[in-house]
Scaffold this motif. Sequence first.
Motif, PDB file in Angstrom:
ATOM      1  N   ARG A 165       0.776  -1.209   0.100  1.00  0.00           N
ATOM      2  CA  ARG A 165       0.102   0.065   0.146  1.00  0.00           C
ATOM      3  C   ARG A 165       0.904   1.179   0.034  1.00  0.00           C
ATOM      4  O   ARG A 165       0.638   2.142  -0.786  1.00  0.00           O
ATOM      5  N   GLY A 166       1.737   1.271   0.741  1.00  0.00           N
ATOM      6  CA  GLY A 166       2.674   2.509   0.885  1.00  0.00           C
ATOM      7  C   GLY A 166       3.514   2.566  -0.251  1.00  0.00           C
ATOM      8  O   GLY A 166       3.879   3.707  -0.500  1.00  0.00           O
ATOM      9  N   ALA A 167       3.999   1.528  -1.166  1.00  0.00           N
ATOM     10  CA  ALA A 167       4.733   1.666  -2.257  1.00  0.00           C
ATOM     11  C   ALA A 167       3.489   2.023  -3.617  1.00  0.00           C
ATOM     12  O   ALA A 167       4.196   2.335  -4.704  1.00  0.00           O
ATOM     13  N   GLY A 168       2.281   2.247  -3.124  1.00  0.00           N
ATOM     14  CA  GLY A 168       1.574   2.918  -4.233  1.00  0.00           C
ATOM     15  C   GLY A 168       0.461   1.825  -5.113  1.00  0.00           C
ATOM     16  O   GLY A 168       0.190   2.073  -6.078  1.00  0.00           O
ATOM     17  N   SER A 169       0.501   0.648  -4.524  1.00  0.00           N
ATOM     18  CA  SER A 169      -0.215  -0.148  -4.942  1.00  0.00           C
ATOM     19  C   SER A 169      -1.668   0.096  -4.998  1.00  0.00           C
ATOM     20  O   SER A 169      -2.243   0.439  -4.093  1.00  0.00           O
ATOM     21  N   ALA A 170      -2.449  -0.093  -6.258  1.00  0.00           N
ATOM     22  CA  ALA A 170      -4.114   0.210  -6.260  1.00  0.00           C
ATOM     23  C   ALA A 170      -4.540  -0.876  -5.662  1.00  0.00           C
ATOM     24  O   ALA A 170      -5.839  -0.834  -5.555  1.00  0.00           O
ATOM     25  N   ARG A 171      -3.921  -2.089  -5.642  1.00  0.00           N
ATOM     26  CA  ARG A 171      -4.507  -3.436  -5.245  1.00  0.00           C
ATOM     27  C   ARG A 171      -3.762  -3.978  -4.141  1.00  0.00           C
ATOM     28  O   ARG A 171      -3.180  -5.122  -4.397  1.00  0.00           O
ATOM     29  N   PRO A 172      -3.241  -3.423  -3.068  1.00  0.00           N
ATOM     30  CA  PRO A 172      -2.373  -3.989  -1.920  1.00  0.00           C
ATOM     31  C   PRO A 172      -2.806  -5.386  -1.515  1.00  0.00           C
ATOM     32  O   PRO A 172      -1.680  -6.178  -1.468  1.00  0.00           O
ATOM     33  N   GLU A 173      -3.811  -5.864  -1.249  1.00  0.00           N
ATOM     34  CA  GLU A 173      -4.040  -7.269  -0.986  1.00  0.00           C
ATOM     35  C   GLU A 173      -3.629  -8.329  -1.936  1.00  0.00           C
ATOM     36  O   GLU A 173      -3.000  -9.343  -1.768  1.00  0.00           O
ATOM     37  N   TRP A 174      -4.196  -7.978  -3.305  1.00  0.00           N
ATOM     38  CA  TRP A 174      -3.951  -8.488  -4.620  1.00  0.00           C
ATOM     39  C   TRP A 174      -2.339  -8.838  -4.659  1.00  0.00           C
ATOM     40  O   TRP A 174      -1.681  -9.834  -4.924  1.00  0.00           O
ATOM     41  N   HIS A 175      -1.583  -7.626  -4.745  1.00  0.00           N
ATOM     42  CA  HIS A 175      -0.217  -7.534  -4.833  1.00  0.00           C
ATOM     43  C   HIS A 175       0.545  -8.308  -3.716  1.00  0.00           C
ATOM     44  O   HIS A 175       1.619  -9.076  -4.012  1.00  0.00           O
ATOM     45  N   THR A 176       0.101  -8.420  -2.656  1.00  0.00           N
ATOM     46  CA  THR A 176       0.647  -9.257  -1.568  1.00  0.00           C
ATOM     47  C   THR A 176       0.695 -10.584  -1.784  1.00  0.00           C
ATOM     48  O   THR A 176       1.499 -11.309  -1.651  1.00  0.00           O
ATOM     49  N   LEU A 177      -0.593 -10.986  -2.241  1.00  0.00           N
ATOM     50  CA  LEU A 177      -0.804 -12.572  -2.778  1.00  0.00           C
ATOM     51  C   LEU A 177       0.104 -12.720  -3.908  1.00  0.00           C
ATOM     52  O   LEU A 177       0.844 -13.671  -3.796  1.00  0.00           O
TER      53      LEU A 177
END
Length: 196
Positions: A136-148
């Motif tokens: 989220r802090g890196a600017g992800s528009a979809r932080p949960e998905w990008h974490t996965l």
Amino acid sequence: MTARADLIADAALTLLVERGMRGLTHRAVDEAAGLPQGSTSNYARTRQALLETAVRRLADREAQVLAMEEMPAPGDDLDALVDALSLALHRYLTSHRDLLVARYELGLEATRRPELRTFYDEAGRRFREPLTALMRGAGSARPEWHTLSLVAWCEGLMFSCAVGAFHSAVPSREELRAGFGELLSGMLGTRPSAAE
């Protein structure tokens, strides 16, 4: 945990690595830990309690290896995130493969034991939530998905390098840095200089 509890839990993890799930018994833990017979049963009366002890200790030891406190603050420079992730993964792959084998044994057992699945998933949350904050802090528009996606990439690499086809070819820290840079630039639409 007390020193004896740590000894029991560490012996359980060692047995998982050396003998697999079938080799993990209360008696075997007593022997591996050099404790009097019945010590493990006094601490963890049931098999479920023994498995939970192993999961808890595994999470504690993984936390020391991955050192989430060394990660940059959410929103810091992306290059710092790439560097920290590559360091953590390289440290894990080069010095702590035994923890991965124990994790795979416990993860597979969790697929057959719903009560362990809940406990196993809860232990993993302590790693996923900080990663989501970093994404989220890196600017992800979809932080949960990008974490996965990030976790899946790391898990695939760890499996391949610990027990899979690439077990004898652990990537260098520079290769991991480049890989994380490529992955994050694809997710975030930016290009960290570490990936150039």
